[in-house]
Design a protein around this motif. Sequence first.
Motif, PDB file in Angstrom:
ATOM      1  N   GLY A 295       0.823  -1.374   0.282  1.00 16.35           N
ATOM      2  CA  GLY A 295       0.404  -1.035   0.002  1.00 16.35           C
ATOM      3  C   GLY A 295       0.737   0.847  -0.422  1.00 16.35           C
ATOM      4  O   GLY A 295       0.389   2.222  -0.190  1.00 16.35           O
ATOM      5  N   GLY A 296       2.077   1.318   0.198  1.00 17.02           N
ATOM      6  CA  GLY A 296       3.096   2.293  -0.041  1.00 17.02           C
ATOM      7  C   GLY A 296       3.674   3.128   1.214  1.00 17.02           C
ATOM      8  O   GLY A 296       4.540   4.103   1.148  1.00 17.02           O
ATOM      9  N   ASP A 297       3.514   2.098   2.245  1.00 16.17           N
ATOM     10  CA  ASP A 297       4.367   2.964   3.167  1.00 16.17           C
ATOM     11  C   ASP A 297       5.635   2.735   3.478  1.00 16.17           C
ATOM     12  O   ASP A 297       6.036   1.748   3.343  1.00 16.17           O
ATOM     13  CB  ASP A 297       3.458   1.436   5.197  1.00 16.17           C
ATOM     14  CG  ASP A 297       4.225   2.326   6.041  1.00 16.17           C
ATOM     15  OD1 ASP A 297       3.011   2.135   7.007  1.00 16.17           O
ATOM     16  OD2 ASP A 297       5.618   2.346   6.320  1.00 16.17           O
ATOM     17  N   VAL A 298       5.785   3.756   3.813  1.00 17.51           N
ATOM     18  CA  VAL A 298       7.675   3.630   3.990  1.00 17.51           C
ATOM     19  C   VAL A 298       8.444   3.004   4.763  1.00 17.51           C
ATOM     20  O   VAL A 298       9.217   3.038   4.488  1.00 17.51           O
ATOM     21  CB  VAL A 298       7.816   5.032   3.543  1.00 17.51           C
ATOM     22  CG1 VAL A 298       7.421   6.084   2.326  1.00 17.51           C
ATOM     23  CG2 VAL A 298       7.564   6.083   4.946  1.00 17.51           C
ATOM     24  N   GLY A 299       8.100   3.018   6.451  1.00 21.46           N
ATOM     25  CA  GLY A 299       8.723   2.487   6.267  1.00 21.46           C
ATOM     26  C   GLY A 299       8.234   0.723   6.302  1.00 21.46           C
ATOM     27  O   GLY A 299       9.116   0.407   7.147  1.00 21.46           O
ATOM     28  N   CYS A 300       8.201   0.744   6.061  1.00 13.54           N
ATOM     29  CA  CYS A 300       7.445  -1.202   5.946  1.00 13.54           C
ATOM     30  C   CYS A 300       8.173  -1.772   4.531  1.00 13.54           C
ATOM     31  O   CYS A 300       8.791  -2.787   4.797  1.00 13.54           O
ATOM     32  CB  CYS A 300       5.894  -1.561   5.828  1.00 13.54           C
ATOM     33  SG  CYS A 300       5.223  -1.482   6.839  1.00 13.54           S
ATOM     34  N   ARG A 301       7.982  -0.647   3.441  1.00 12.60           N
ATOM     35  CA  ARG A 301       8.698  -0.708   3.005  1.00 12.60           C
ATOM     36  C   ARG A 301      10.341  -1.011   2.711  1.00 12.60           C
ATOM     37  O   ARG A 301      11.529  -1.805   2.358  1.00 12.60           O
ATOM     38  CB  ARG A 301       8.500   0.428   1.749  1.00 12.60           C
ATOM     39  CG  ARG A 301       7.498   0.345   1.346  1.00 12.60           C
ATOM     40  CD  ARG A 301       6.774   1.224  -0.014  1.00 12.60           C
ATOM     41  NE  ARG A 301       7.730   0.962  -1.563  1.00 12.60           N
ATOM     42  CZ  ARG A 301       7.105   0.100  -2.500  1.00 12.60           C
ATOM     43  NH1 ARG A 301       5.910  -0.563  -2.326  1.00 12.60           N
ATOM     44  NH2 ARG A 301       8.039   0.334  -3.624  1.00 12.60           N
ATOM     45  N   ARG A 302      11.006   0.548   3.702  1.00 13.94           N
ATOM     46  CA  ARG A 302      12.521   0.626   4.083  1.00 13.94           C
ATOM     47  C   ARG A 302      12.852  -0.991   4.617  1.00 13.94           C
ATOM     48  O   ARG A 302      13.556  -1.705   4.337  1.00 13.94           O
ATOM     49  CB  ARG A 302      12.472   1.569   5.079  1.00 13.94           C
ATOM     50  CG  ARG A 302      13.697   1.244   5.888  1.00 13.94           C
ATOM     51  CD  ARG A 302      15.485   1.215   3.976  1.00 13.94           C
ATOM     52  NE  ARG A 302      16.289   1.336   5.091  1.00 13.94           N
ATOM     53  CZ  ARG A 302      17.202   2.034   5.784  1.00 13.94           C
ATOM     54  NH1 ARG A 302      16.708   3.636   4.553  1.00 13.94           N
ATOM     55  NH2 ARG A 302      18.562   2.527   5.755  1.00 13.94           N
ATOM     56  N   VAL A 303      11.614  -1.407   5.715  1.00  9.23           N
ATOM     57  CA  VAL A 303      11.995  -3.045   6.652  1.00  9.23           C
ATOM     58  C   VAL A 303      12.492  -3.973   5.840  1.00  9.23           C
ATOM     59  O   VAL A 303      13.129  -4.981   5.446  1.00  9.23           O
ATOM     60  CB  VAL A 303      11.284  -3.375   7.149  1.00  9.23           C
ATOM     61  CG1 VAL A 303      11.002  -4.516   7.686  1.00  9.23           C
ATOM     62  CG2 VAL A 303      11.548  -2.444   9.145  1.00  9.23           C
ATOM     63  N   LEU A 304      11.964  -4.136   4.253  1.00  8.38           N
ATOM     64  CA  LEU A 304      11.760  -4.863   3.164  1.00  8.38           C
ATOM     65  C   LEU A 304      12.921  -5.035   2.470  1.00  8.38           C
ATOM     66  O   LEU A 304      13.706  -6.257   1.733  1.00  8.38           O
ATOM     67  CB  LEU A 304      10.417  -5.109   2.849  1.00  8.38           C
ATOM     68  CG  LEU A 304       8.969  -5.949   3.200  1.00  8.38           C
ATOM     69  CD1 LEU A 304       7.910  -5.040   2.439  1.00  8.38           C
ATOM     70  CD2 LEU A 304       9.427  -7.361   4.261  1.00  8.38           C
ATOM     71  N   GLU A 305      13.072  -3.430   2.115  1.00  8.62           N
ATOM     72  CA  GLU A 305      14.476  -3.984   1.258  1.00  8.62           C
ATOM     73  C   GLU A 305      15.262  -4.071   2.111  1.00  8.62           C
ATOM     74  O   GLU A 305      16.311  -4.950   1.363  1.00  8.62           O
ATOM     75  CB  GLU A 305      14.229  -2.426   0.180  1.00  8.62           C
ATOM     76  CG  GLU A 305      13.746  -1.751  -0.036  1.00  8.62           C
ATOM     77  CD  GLU A 305      13.285  -0.043  -0.491  1.00  8.62           C
ATOM     78  OE1 GLU A 305      12.949   0.995  -0.860  1.00  8.62           O
ATOM     79  OE2 GLU A 305      14.572   0.906  -0.007  1.00  8.62           O
ATOM     80  N   ASP A 306      15.690  -3.430   3.061  1.00  7.50           N
ATOM     81  CA  ASP A 306      16.898  -3.841   4.460  1.00  7.50           C
ATOM     82  C   ASP A 306      16.709  -5.740   4.293  1.00  7.50           C
ATOM     83  O   ASP A 306      17.960  -6.011   4.468  1.00  7.50           O
ATOM     84  CB  ASP A 306      16.685  -3.183   5.561  1.00  7.50           C
ATOM     85  CG  ASP A 306      16.718  -1.854   5.593  1.00  7.50           C
ATOM     86  OD1 ASP A 306      17.545  -1.630   4.396  1.00  7.50           O
ATOM     87  OD2 ASP A 306      16.886  -1.186   6.744  1.00  7.50           O
ATOM     88  N   ALA A 307      15.667  -6.109   4.473  1.00  8.97           N
ATOM     89  CA  ALA A 307      15.784  -7.528   4.271  1.00  8.97           C
ATOM     90  C   ALA A 307      16.625  -8.295   2.990  1.00  8.97           C
ATOM     91  O   ALA A 307      17.170  -9.086   3.056  1.00  8.97           O
ATOM     92  CB  ALA A 307      14.374  -7.894   5.026  1.00  8.97           C
ATOM     93  N   GLY A 308      16.456  -7.594   2.361  1.00 17.35           N
ATOM     94  CA  GLY A 308      15.983  -8.228   0.744  1.00 17.35           C
ATOM     95  C   GLY A 308      18.087  -7.939   0.873  1.00 17.35           C
ATOM     96  O   GLY A 308      18.281  -8.650  -0.102  1.00 17.35           O
TER      97      GLY A 308
END
Lengths: 398, 398
Positions: A295-308
């Motif tokens: 849905g575009g939440d920047v915090g959740c996106r950041r956490v998943l990018e870091d996970a990658g």
Amino acid sequence: MNPSQAAPGSQASLREANRLRVLETLREQGAMTQVEIAGSTGLSPATVSNMVKELDGAGAVELAPSIRNGRRAVLVSLATGNTLLAGIAFGDRDVRVAVATGPRDVIGRQRMPLPSNHNADEGMERAARLLYDLVEKSGKAMTDVKAVGVGIPAPVDSVSGQVGSESIMPGWRGVDVADELAGRLGAPVLVDNTANLGALGELRIGALQGVQDGVFLKLSHGIGAGLVIGGEVFRGSAGTAGEIGHLTIDEHGQICRCGNRGCLETFIGAQALGEALAVSHGRLTLRDIIARAQGGDVGCRRVLEDAGRHLGVAVAGLVNLLNPSVIVIGGQLALVGDLIVDPLRAAIERSAIPSAAASVTILSSELATEADVVGGIVAAEALHAASDALKVTIGSMS
Amino acid sequence: MNPSQAAPGSQASLREANRLRVLETLREQGAMTQVEIAGSTGLSPATVSNMVKELDGAGAVELAPSIRNGRRAVLVSLATGNTLLAGIAFGDRDVRVAVATGPRDVIGRQRMPLPSNHNADEGMERAARLLYDLVEKSGKAMTDVKAVGVGIPAPVDSVSGQVGSESIMPGWRGVDVADELAGRLGAPVLVDNTANLGALGELRIGALQGVQDGVFLKLSHGIGAGLVIGGEVFRGSAGTAGEIGHLTIDEHGQICRCGNRGCLETFIGAQALGEALAVSHGRLTLRDIIARAQGGDVGCRRVLEDAGRHLGVAVAGLVNLLNPSVIVIGGQLALVGDLIVDPLRAAIERSAIPSAAASVTILSSELATEADVVGGIVAAEALHAASDALKVTIGSMS
């Protein structure tokens, strides 16, 4: 007589190898004419004709009149009759069950949540209930279920048949799941790690078809890998190969549920992702985090990018060690696609030796979160076929 | 006709499989009577008798009168004649060459140092000189050398045949070693990573005999692994599997010669060990460090113990991923034995999942620092046997 016991190189072992090749071809390609079987197996038409007569007599194949290229023909197919196969995949938080006549032919599936601290008894009870329910809805009987493939999200020791860790899935410790479930379901049961079953599913009808050396990454509550070597799922000497989730990323890192320090899971497992967002977002489940990121939440996106990125460092190690040609991303985190795949790819390019990094392709799972259940059906099919082949062999020897 | 081209399941392919089985049995077990060959292969005495006649006619086997169990018998053995095989192992600081009639029958070996910044041309020149010298000393001619197996301490890309990294062994970049050396030596050359050759040597006549899933760790100037899967050396999709030396141990660590950060080699490669001792001990080579540690120097012993611990964290990852039953320690560091093996074992027990850690045995190399050269001879033998089998097949088909 066991198929593997015929003297190697003898006429009997040759006939047996040919018989298995015909059955395997029918299993892979579905109904075929005898001419097509001969073309596909390289056997002579006369050999195929004798073989089909024998297999038909043993009830292992079915013959049906049909039309091919405008001419009448007889199609040969594997006898299915009322045969049902089932796949069951246990997760840390749910269990999923599917009933099918083959890996491509699922006739019903269901999912049920499990409490985080459930024990093996509760898990198996719910799985059995789901399966009974699905079979009843399909108008069949439990006696039609000929084999069941079951996945557990933990290392499965092939010697003991039990979970190969004291602390991963503690509620399942010391339980012989195959034996217990076979008793409840009245059918033979094969138990494997869910990541291995995911690899098996993708290998048979998904993104790993035809791949010799590949990896299926299961990114869900926990992190696992199913390895494909020489075109087959590789389980190692005691059945626990592919445990990438417990690769040490930081010797001085946090304690992991497996008892070690700084495992990959302590960086990118569902619990770690939730903790990273706890202060800013409150308590989120893995499903919440994925939905919000989409849905575009920047915090959740950041956490998943870091996970990658963290995942990429571990996967680079796997690329250095195994030099696979394909890595397939599966499990719930696969749903966010490039958000995790892009940093993963970048980290592999940074951290793996160049020629190994250059020779690997990253793909998304074709079976999405169902790869493990499909793999369970593939395993069930193999289990059923093995007992069938044995019957045919016994029949033809007597 | 290529052996692999016979129609599968046909009589021709069956005969071919039997012929290869007889040759393989003679290669593994040495001279045997026809009765013994029949017992060992499961083939009928009549089949063996025909096969031996055929192989003798093609010059592939030799027959010699002998006595077995008090009776006269004819021993069948692989024809060797003047056949010589050679193994060459390049290191970061030296090159070692051996000439043999088989993996167990080395008739001469020699070593020569190489400057640290040598290029491929110098390395190959010195190796060729050593080989010419050894052959001359043995009273044979270079034309007797039928095949050469060559190891390089870097990833070897099986597609290009070149070193699979721009920065590991920069002096060898872009060189087709097999082609170049074959030209200089007048014999077919097979090139592989030295750790893979070490695994091949141990698999054939050393500590990995009969092992299905195992690892050969080569601990020398650099760090590498040769993987054994399903009883054979596994090279991955592009030939570079087993690169454990470039596994990331610390994402924020020192820059490695491969271009990445915090690789295992930056912790335990010869350069790292030397640097750890530079202030207290001055400039030491790997040989110095090993000799002093064996002599009781506490600083050198501590550095090697710490290396064993770091190595253990990386090997624990390998144990989690591959679940091997045996790990063999080879290379120069293997000379210090328990000093490195004890902390290695402890670290595996701390960092790998329990059932995988419990199922692995750590052994010392049986071939010591010669495992790679022996593996080169095994590779040369296979290369020679493949061309021989082809000749026999062509002979029998015409």
